[in-house]
Motif scaffolding. Sequence first.
Motif, mmCIF file in Angstrom:
data_model
loop_
_atom_site.group_PDB
_atom_site.id
_atom_site.type_symbol
_atom_site.label_atom_id
_atom_site.label_comp_id
_atom_site.label_asym_id
_atom_site.label_seq_id
_atom_site.Cartn_x
_atom_site.Cartn_y
_atom_site.Cartn_z
ATOM 1 N N TYR A 99 -9.373 -10.695 -2.448
ATOM 2 C CA TYR A 99 -8.478 -9.628 -2.882
ATOM 3 C C TYR A 99 -9.267 -8.489 -3.519
ATOM 4 O O TYR A 99 -10.338 -8.696 -4.103
ATOM 5 C CB TYR A 99 -7.449 -10.153 -3.891
ATOM 6 N N GLN A 100 -8.719 -7.309 -3.374
ATOM 7 C CA GLN A 100 -9.308 -6.119 -3.973
ATOM 8 C C GLN A 100 -8.427 -5.612 -5.109
ATOM 9 O O GLN A 100 -7.270 -6.016 -5.244
ATOM 10 C CB GLN A 100 -9.468 -5.011 -2.918
ATOM 11 N N GLY A 102 -6.183 -3.235 -6.095
ATOM 12 C CA GLY A 102 -5.321 -2.222 -5.482
ATOM 13 C C GLY A 102 -4.566 -1.438 -6.538
ATOM 14 O O GLY A 102 -3.920 -2.022 -7.420
ATOM 15 N N ALA A 123 -3.983 -1.831 -11.687
ATOM 16 C CA ALA A 123 -4.426 -2.513 -10.470
ATOM 17 C C ALA A 123 -3.756 -3.872 -10.366
ATOM 18 O O ALA A 123 -3.374 -4.487 -11.365
ATOM 19 C CB ALA A 123 -5.944 -2.670 -10.460
ATOM 20 N N MET A 126 -4.728 -7.119 -4.142
ATOM 21 C CA MET A 126 -4.176 -6.785 -2.832
ATOM 22 C C MET A 126 -5.218 -7.069 -1.768
ATOM 23 O O MET A 126 -6.422 -6.892 -1.998
ATOM 24 C CB MET A 126 -3.778 -5.298 -2.756
ATOM 25 N N GLN A 131 -3.378 -3.110 0.985
ATOM 26 C CA GLN A 131 -3.733 -1.957 0.158
ATOM 27 C C GLN A 131 -3.695 -0.670 0.974
ATOM 28 O O GLN A 131 -3.168 0.351 0.527
ATOM 29 C CB GLN A 131 -5.121 -2.165 -0.437
ATOM 30 N N GLU A 132 -4.205 -0.715 2.173
ATOM 31 C CA GLU A 132 -4.199 0.472 3.031
ATOM 32 C C GLU A 132 -2.772 0.895 3.371
ATOM 33 O O GLU A 132 -2.440 2.076 3.331
ATOM 34 C CB GLU A 132 -4.994 0.173 4.310
ATOM 35 N N TRP A 134 -0.046 0.223 1.637
ATOM 36 C CA TRP A 134 0.620 0.691 0.412
ATOM 37 C C TRP A 134 0.240 2.145 0.124
ATOM 38 O O TRP A 134 1.098 2.966 -0.196
ATOM 39 C CB TRP A 134 0.256 -0.220 -0.739
ATOM 40 N N TYR A 135 -1.052 2.463 0.233
ATOM 41 C CA TYR A 135 -1.483 3.844 0.012
ATOM 42 C C TYR A 135 -0.876 4.786 1.046
ATOM 43 O O TYR A 135 -0.437 5.897 0.718
ATOM 44 C CB TYR A 135 -3.010 3.927 0.067
ATOM 45 N N THR A 200 4.424 -8.401 -0.063
ATOM 46 C CA THR A 200 3.032 -8.623 0.320
ATOM 47 C C THR A 200 2.899 -9.500 1.557
ATOM 48 O O THR A 200 1.784 -9.786 1.985
ATOM 49 C CB THR A 200 2.277 -9.268 -0.853
#
Length: 460
Positions: A99-100, A102, A123, A126, A131-132, A134-135, A200
């Motif tokens: 996970y990153q 996010g 944060a 994610m 994450q990509e 969501w952004y 998610t």
Amino acid sequence: MHPGPCLRSLGCITADFPDTVSPTPRSVLGIPRSFPTDAAGNGKAPVNLLEVQRWLVEPQIDDPNSSLEEVTHEADATTTVNNLGSKQALNTDYLDSDYQRGQLYPFSLSSDSHVATFTLTNAAPMTPTFQERWYMNLNSLMDRALTPQCGDGDDLYIITGAVPSDIKVKDKVTIPKFVWLAACCAVPGGGWAMGFVKHTRDGDVIEDVMLKELEKLLPSNPQLFQNNCGETEQDTEKMKKILEMVNQVQDEERMAQSKESTSPLPSTRSKRSALLPPEASEERSSFLGKLVGFIATPFIKLSQLICYLVVGILKNTVYILWYVTKQVINGIEGCLYHLGSATVSYLLAIGEELASIPWKVLKVIVKIIRAILRILCCLLKLVCRILGIPVRVLVDVATFPVYTMGAIPIVCKDIAVGLGGAISLLFDTAFGTMGGLFQVVFSVFKRIGYKVTFENSGEL
């Protein structure tokens, strides 16, 4: 509640969430920045957010007595902050995990300050793909739906957050069940409020929900905005336009997921290794077997390619049919919505008229009663004027019997007294007359010379 990049008081926000919530007024953040896009125009998040700015911690969360700045680097707080990481995540909690970090409120939406968006309280764990997405969703919603329908964004307020699941990274940082966004356009008489939820799970697209429905999904059912962001004065036309743009964003996300789900053709190396027989049998095969395998391989590859093409065509056909059906359904829903609105307006107008009928009838009855009372008053005045009888005369006539009955004893007394006086007068007259006669006789006798001696003159 972590203030994020807010630089002014958010008086209309009443909820109190964990530190993963980042409320942000759009008027402070300015015009959102766009994400990098690929050749197809799809937005993408930065490849590595750490290249833009290092992640920061908030020392006062773990140690309220800390003298460090509100946000600082983790390395600077390690030796000076007591119990660092007891109430907030640290960079080490994400190491060696899938996970990153996010951002719940991405830094690209802020043009003035990136510092608060790079705190670990903004944060949540994610996956890179989520994450990509969501952004990309946030960027599309801000640029195409929310900001255009709220003037220039000065009155647009944003709250983002995450609802935790039962899964944790290294038994410490909770992976969100879903992330959410609440938007409030506080324009007097023309505002609106909406919520958005993104689970998610793989394949889920961002969902639009009403503000009250979003509040029910959150722990403790908080009130996100004061007075529900002017619920009674919201502009339904702007909300309808926002929903149309949200549908486009959802369709684009489904299309992108459909393209990603279509697996590419296996590599030449993998196909070759799958088609070749085992090494032992290859040594024993004859030249004819090798020739047959060499001739059959292109046909097998061609059949696989045709199979992939047919599957892709079928998927695209189904998607096109689904898209057309959805557009038709949306058109029908729009017609039904307008028809329903017109019917409701017509029924409301009829209801208002029907409701006003009793009041109008009551007003007519009151006017009739007032007219009757005026007529009666006029009649009474006329009768009084015609009769013209003084009140004193009427009183005297009414009291005559009373005075008459009360005067009888007095009259009788007066009669008795009168009779007694008359009798007394008669006696006095008689005695006076007799006395006068005696005096005359006495005078006569005196004159003629007879002396009459009266011994008891007092008896006469």
